[in-house]
Design a protein around this motif. Structure first.
Motif, PDB file in Angstrom:
ATOM      1  N   PRO A   1      -7.466   1.439  -1.744  1.00 49.34           N
ATOM      2  CA  PRO A   1      -8.514   1.967  -0.858  1.00 49.34           C
ATOM      3  C   PRO A   1      -8.196   1.679   0.605  1.00 49.34           C
ATOM      4  O   PRO A   1      -7.559   0.672   0.936  1.00 49.34           O
TER       5      PRO A   1
ATOM      6  N   LYS B   1       0.829  -1.202   0.000  1.00 49.98           N
ATOM      7  CA  LYS B   1       0.000   0.000   0.000  1.00 49.98           C
ATOM      8  C   LYS B   1       0.867   1.257   0.000  1.00 49.98           C
ATOM      9  O   LYS B   1       0.622   2.200  -0.756  1.00 49.98           O
TER      10      LYS B   1
ATOM     11  N   ARG C   1     -13.818   0.139   1.401  1.00 49.18           N
ATOM     12  CA  ARG C   1     -12.983  -0.692   0.539  1.00 49.18           C
ATOM     13  C   ARG C   1     -13.834  -1.583  -0.360  1.00 49.18           C
ATOM     14  O   ARG C   1     -13.533  -1.768  -1.536  1.00 49.18           O
TER      15      ARG C   1
ATOM     16  N   LEU D   1      -9.946  -6.345  -1.123  1.00 45.59           N
ATOM     17  CA  LEU D   1      -8.739  -5.704  -1.637  1.00 45.59           C
ATOM     18  C   LEU D   1      -8.182  -6.502  -2.815  1.00 45.59           C
ATOM     19  O   LEU D   1      -7.685  -5.921  -3.796  1.00 45.59           O
TER      20      LEU D   1
ATOM     21  N   ASP E   1      -8.828   0.807   4.649  1.00 46.50           N
ATOM     22  CA  ASP E   1      -9.596  -0.228   5.334  1.00 46.50           C
ATOM     23  C   ASP E   1     -10.980   0.301   5.695  1.00 46.50           C
ATOM     24  O   ASP E   1     -11.180   1.510   5.829  1.00 46.50           O
TER      25      ASP E   1
END
Length: 866
Positions: free
Chosen positions: A196, A185, A202, A257, A198
Motif C-alpha cells: 500500500p 516496494k 496504508r 506497513l 504511504d
C-alpha cells in the motif's frame, strides 16, 4: 630435486592417495607449484567423479583453484567455476561461510570472458552467493559491488528479485531502513504483490489485510497448516522471501506497513501454497497478533507451529530468526523470561551455524535486555555484552552496535560506586561520539534510541532524578510507534508509572498523555496472562497507588506481596526496588524500626544485583538504616571462620539455575516423577545427604517419597504416617504448624527438639525443613538432613530452597489434581462401558422376548404341540 606425486591406486588408502615431497615442493618456483596443484586437482577431480563425495569435491576445487592461472581453455575454466559453485554451496550447508565465500570468489575469478552470455545461470549464481557471503562476513563494500553486477546482468524478474532481496539485507545491516523499504516496494510490485502507498490509506489497507488473515486462519485448525500444499510458482516463493526481508525494517520505520506485510505473507501462503519462507510469515503474523491484537496465547501457539513447520521443511537458515521473534516479541507475554533466554540461546547457536548475522545480532541485543530486566549479576551481564559487541561490530550491524552500547553504558553507571546518586546528563556524554548521538534522532535508528532512552529512564529513576526519568520515558515511548511488543517496552511503562506516582515529583506533573490508570490496566492484563513476569510489577504499582491515595493498610499488604512475588520469580532487581520503595513508605509514616528492615533488604538486593552505585547511594542517604541493619545482620550469624572446615562443602545452585529446576518441576504432571525430581533438586541445591517429601492428607502428614544420597536412589510410596517415619518428627511438626523454615546447624543441641528420640539416637548435625504452602494452606513439608557437617545449610541456601518449596507446592497441587481428574475420567469411562454393555444385553433380551411373542412363533409352538 625430484617432486614425487603418486597417482591414485585402488588398493591405496585414501589418506595416501596423493603424496608430495614437502621439501621438494617448497623449493619450487610459483609457476611450477601451480603446475603441481593443477595435476593434483585433475587427479582429485577424476576421483570426485567416481566417488561423488563432498571431501573429494573440496580437494579437487582446492588444488584446481591454486593451479587456475595455468588454465586457459574457456571450457575448462567454466567447469572450474561450476565446481566452485557446487563446493561453495556444500560448504554453506555445513555452516562454513568463510570457506564458502572463498570458493564463490574463486569461481568468479575462473569465469571466462562473456560468461553472463554463455553460462548466465552459473555466473549469476556465483555473484549472488558471493554477495550474500560478503554481507554475512561484514564485507559490505564487496557485497554492494557484486550486487551492482547482478543489477546490471539480471535477465528476469526472478533474478532481479533475488538481487533486490540481497540488497535489502545489506541496507538493513547499514541502518538504511527507509531505502530498504522503498526497494522492497519496487521489487514486490514487479512480482505482482504491491504494497500500500504511504498515507492514511496504508493503515486501512493493513487493517483489511489483517482481517482477511484472521478470517482465513479462523477457518482452519492451526495444526492443519502443517499439511498445506507447497507453492509451485517461483514468483510466489520469491515474493514470500522479499516480504520476509522487509519485516524487520518495516517494524522499525512503519508499523502499519509491518502489519500489512505480516498478514500478506499468511494470505499469500494460504491462497497460493506454502513457499520456503511461509514459516516466517506465520511467525510474523504471530508477532502482529501479540503486538496489535494482544492475543498472546494464540500468538504463542502459532509461533510454536511456525518453528515446527520450518523444522519439517528442513530450512535451517530460518531457525535463528524464528526463535528471535518468538522469544523477543511473543513468549515474554506468556512464559517466564527464562524461556526467552532459552530461545535466544538456540537462536545464537543457529545464527552462528547459518551465518544469519542480522538476527544473530538481534538475539544478542534481546539477551542483554532480558538479563538486565531479570536483574542478573551486572558483572556477568557486562562481560556477555562485551562479547556481543565484538561480534556485532565484526558483522557491522549498526543498530545492534548502538543498542548494545546503550546496555553497556547503563551497566557501567550501575557498577561505578563513585557515581552513587549522580545522574549523568541525558544528552551529553552518553555516547561514544557526537556521530552516535546524532543517530539517535534519525527515525531509522529508532529501535536503538528506544533502548538508550529506556535504560537512561531506569538509571534516572534509581538515582531519584524523577524529572529526568519522565523525560527519558517520554523519548522512549515516542520511539515505540504506539506498540508494546517486547519486555523493554513494558519496562518503559513500568518506570513511567512509578515516576508519576513518586511523592517527590511536583504535584500534578505529567509529561505523558497516558494516565497512571491506563498504565496500571495494561499491567493488570499482562499480570493475568503471565504472572511470572508481571505480577510483581502490577502489585508494586498498586502499592504505590495505595500509598499515594493514603490507603496505608492496603499499601503495606501490596508491598509485601510485590516483594515476595519478585523473589519467587527470580527478579533480583525488582525485589530490591520494591523493598526500597516499601522502606521509604514506612519511613515517611514514622515507622523507622520497620523501615530499616526493608532498607537493609533493598541494600543487600542491589549488592546481589551488582549495582554498587545504587547500594552506595542508599548507604549515604540512609546510613542510620542501612548501617544498623547490616550490623544486626552480621551479628545474627557466625563468621565463616567460626564454622568447622570441610573439604566437601556443598555448592548450592544459584537462583538462575534453581529457577530452571523449578520450571522443570512445574511442568511435570505425573506425581511419581515429580516427587523424584523435587527431591533430587532439593538435595543438589542444599547439599543434603538425605531428603524426604511429606504431604498433608486429611489433617495428617504422610511420607510420600525419600532420597538417600548414600544409595543414590529415590523411593516413592507407599505412603507412611509421620509417626512411623525415620526422621525428626518434632521438627517437621513445628514447621507444619508455624509454616516457617528451620535450618539447624546442630539439631541435637536445639532445646526445642531436645526430647526428639530420633535426634537423641542419631546425633544428626544439620537439618533443613521447609513448609510447602499453596493459597495459604499447607500442602506438605520438605525435609533434608546432612550428618557430615555442622551448619551445612546456610542462609542463602535456605532462601533458595524456600523458592523451590513455593514452586513445589504449586507443582504438587497441580499434579495431584491432574491424577484425580485422570482417575475420575477412567472411572467414568469404565461406568460408560459397563452401561453400554448392560444396554446391549437388555436390548438383546427384549428382542428375544419380542421374537417369542410374535404370531409366527405362536403358530410354530401350536404345530409342535400337535
Amino acid at each position: 630435486m625430484k617432486l614425487l606425486c603418486k597417482p591414485a591406486d585402488e588398493r591405496t588408502p585414501r589418506a595416501q592417495v596423493l603424496k608430495v615431497d614437502i621439501d621438494a615442493y617448497a623449493a619450487l618456483p610459483d609457476a611450477e607449484r601451480r603446475a603441481v596443484h593443477l595435476r593434483l586437482g585433475r587427479m582429485a577431480e577424476a576421483r570426485s567423479q567416481r566417488e561423488r563425495s563432498d571431501e573429494a569435491l573440496f580437494e579437487a576445487a582446492h588444488h584446481l583453484n591454486l593451479g587456475a592461472p595455468l588454465i586457459v581453455e574457456p571450457r575448462e575454466r567454466a567447469a572450474l567455476a561450476a565446481m566452485n559453485l557446487a563446493a561453495g554451496r556444500k560448504a554453506r550447508e555445513r555452516g562454513a561461510t568463510p570457506a564458502a565465500a572463498d570458493l564463490f570468489e574463486a569461481g568468479i575469478a575462473a569465469l571466462p570472458d562473456g560468461s553472463f552470455k554463455r553460462d548466465h545461470e552459473i555466473a549469476f549464481s556465483l555473484h549472488a552467493e558471493a554477495a550474500e557471503c560478503a554481507h554475512l562476513g561484514g564485507r559490505l563494500d564487496r557485497a554492494e559491488s557484486l550486487l551492482d553486477v547482478l543489477a546490471a546482468e539480471a535477465r528476469s524478474d526472478l533474478e532481479r528479485a533475488r538481487a533486490y532481496e540481497l540488497r535489502i539485507a545489506v541496507y538493513t545491516t547499514q541502518g538504511r531502513l527507509d531505502e530498504a523499504v522503498a526497494l522492497g516496494k519496487t521489487a514486490l510490485a514487479m512480482l505482482g504483490v504491491p504494497l500500500p502507498e504511504d498515507g492514511p490509506g496504508r493503515k486501512a489497507a493493513a487493517d483489511a489485510e489483517l482481517a482477511a488473515a484472521r478470517v482465513a486462519l479462523g477457518t482452519r485448525r492451526l495444526k492443519d497448516l502443517l499439511d498445506e500444499p507447497e507453492a509451485s510458482d517461483a514468483r510466489t516463493r520469491a515474493a514470500l522471501r522479499l516480504l520476509m526481508a522487509l519485516m524487520l525494517p518495516a517494524a522499525t520505520v512503519n508499523p502499519p506497513l509491518c502489519t500489512f506485510i505480516a498478514a500478506r505473507q499468511v494470505n499469500l501462503s494460504l491462497e497460493r501454497g506454502h513457499g520456503g519462507a511461509s514459516s516466517y510469515g506465520y511467525m510474523a503474523y504471530a508477532w502482529v497478533a501479540a503486538r496489535v491484537l494482544r492475543r498472546y496465547d494464540e500468538a504463542y501457539e502459532l509461533g510454536q507451529l511456525a518453528i515446527e513447520m520450518n523444522e519439517r521443511s528442513g530450512q535451517p537458515e530460518l531457525s535463528c530468526r524464528l526463535r528471535v521473534v518468538l522469544g523477543a516479541h511473543i513468549s515474554v507475554f506468556t512464559d517466564h523470561l527464562l524461556s526467552s533466554l532459552d530461545l535466544f540461546q538456540a537462536a545464537l547457536e543457529a545464527g552462528h551455524r547459518t551465518g544469519d548475522l542480522t538476527y544473530l545480532s538481534q538475539a544478542c541485543v534481546h539477551t542483554a535486555l532480558v538479563r538486565f530486566g531479570l536483574g542478573d549479576e551486572c558483572e556477568a551481564v557486562r562481560a556477555e555484552v562485551d562479547g556481543f559487541l565484538s561480534l556485532v561490530r565484526r558483522a557491522r550491524e549498526e543498530l545492534s552496535i548502538l543498542a548494545l552500547a546503550g546496555v553497556r553504558r547503563a551497566l557501567d553507571d550501575l557498577m561505578d560506586a563513585t557515581r552513587a546518586g549522580a545522574s549523568r546528563p541525558p544528552s551529553h556524554g552518553d555516547l561514544d561520539d557526537a556521530g552516535d548521538e546524532a543517530k539517535l534522532s534519525v527515525p531509522a535508528y529508532g529501535a536503538a534510541a528506544r533502548v538508550h532512552y529506556a535504560l537512561r529512564q531506569q538509571i534516572c529513576f534509581l538515582n531519584e532524578d524523577h524529572e529526568g526519568a519522565l523525560r527519558m520515558g517520554s523519548l522512549a515511548e515516542a520511539r515505540m510507534q504506539g506498540g508494546v511488543d517486547d519486555h523493554l517496552a513494558t519496562e518503559v511503562f513500568f518506570y513511567t508509572c512509578l515516576t508519576l506516582l513518586s511523592p517527590t515529583l511536583a504535584r500534578g506533573r505529567q509529561l505523558t498523555t497516558v494516565s497512571v490508570a491506563s498504565y496500571r490496566d495494561r499491567f493488570s492484563e499482562w499480570a493475568e496472562r503471565c504472572p511470572d513476569n508481571y505480577r510483581h510489577k502490577h502489585l508494586l504499582l498498586r502499592a504505590e497507588s495505595a500509598r499515594a491515595a493514603g490507603e496505608e493498610l492496603a499499601a503495606m499488604k501490596l508491598y509485601d506481596q510485590a516483594i515476595e512475588s519478585a523473589k519467587v520469580n527470580g527478579f533480583v532487581r525488582d525485589e530490591a526496588l520494591a523493598s526500597e520503595l516499601c522502606a521509604k513508605f514506612h519511613l515517611a509514616s514514622g515507622r523507622e524500626r520497620i523501615a530499616h528492615v526493608y532498607m537493609a533488604d533493598a541494600h543487600e538486593g542491589y549488592l546481589r544485583w551488582g549495582a554498587a552505585a545504587k547500594a552506595r547511594q542508599l548507604s549515604r542517604k540512609y546510613p542510620h538504616l542501612v548501617a544498623r541493619a547490616a550490623l544486626l545482620g552480621q551479628q545474627s550469624r557466625p563468621p565463616e571462620s567460626a564454622l568447622p572446615a570441610s573439604t566437601e562443602r556443598p555448592t548450592p545452585l544459584d537462583a538462575f539455575a534453581l529457577l530452571r529446576v523449578s520450571r522443570a518441576i512445574c511442568g511435570e504432571l505425573v506425581p511419581e516423577r515429580l516427587f523424584e525430581r523435587l527431591l533430587r533438586a532439593l538435595s543438589e541445591s542444599a547439599g543434603a545427604q538425605r531428603a524426604v517429601l511429606l504431604l498433608a492428607r486429611d489433617g495428617a502428614l504422610t511420607v510420600e517419597a525419600e532420597l538417600d544420597g548414600d544409595r543414590g536412589g529415590v523411593r516413592v510410596g507407599p505412603a507412611a504416617p509421620l509417626e512411623a517415619a525415620d526422621l525428626a518428627a518434632s521438627v517437621v511438626q513445628h514447621v507444619a504448624q508455624t509454616q516457617q523454615p528451620i535450618a539447624l546447624a546442630s539439631a541435637a543441641m536445639d532445646e526445642r527438639f531436645a526430647d526428639d528420640p530420633y535426634l537423641l539416637e542419631g546425633g544428626l548435625r544439620s537439618i533443613l525443613c521447609l513448609a510447602m504452602t499453596h493459597q495459604g494452606r499447607l500442602t506438605g513439608v520438605l525435609y533434608a538432613e546432612n550428618g557430615a557437617n555442622a551448619g551445612a545449610f546456610r542462609a542463602g541456601q535456605v532462601e533458595l530452597c524456600g523458592l523451590l518449596a513455593s514452586q513445589a507446592a504449586v507443582a504438587v497441587h497441580n499434579a495431584l489434581r491432574y491424577r484425580d481428574a485422570q482417575s475420575t475420567s477412567r472411572e467414568l469411562r469404565r461406568c460408560n462401558e459397563a452401561l453400554v454393555e448392560e444396554v446391549a444385553r437388555l436390548t438383546e433380551e427384549l428382542r428375544a422376548c419380542n421374537r417369542d411373542a410374535s404370531p409366527t412363533s405362536e403358530l410354530r409352538r401350536c404345530n409342535e404341540a400337535r
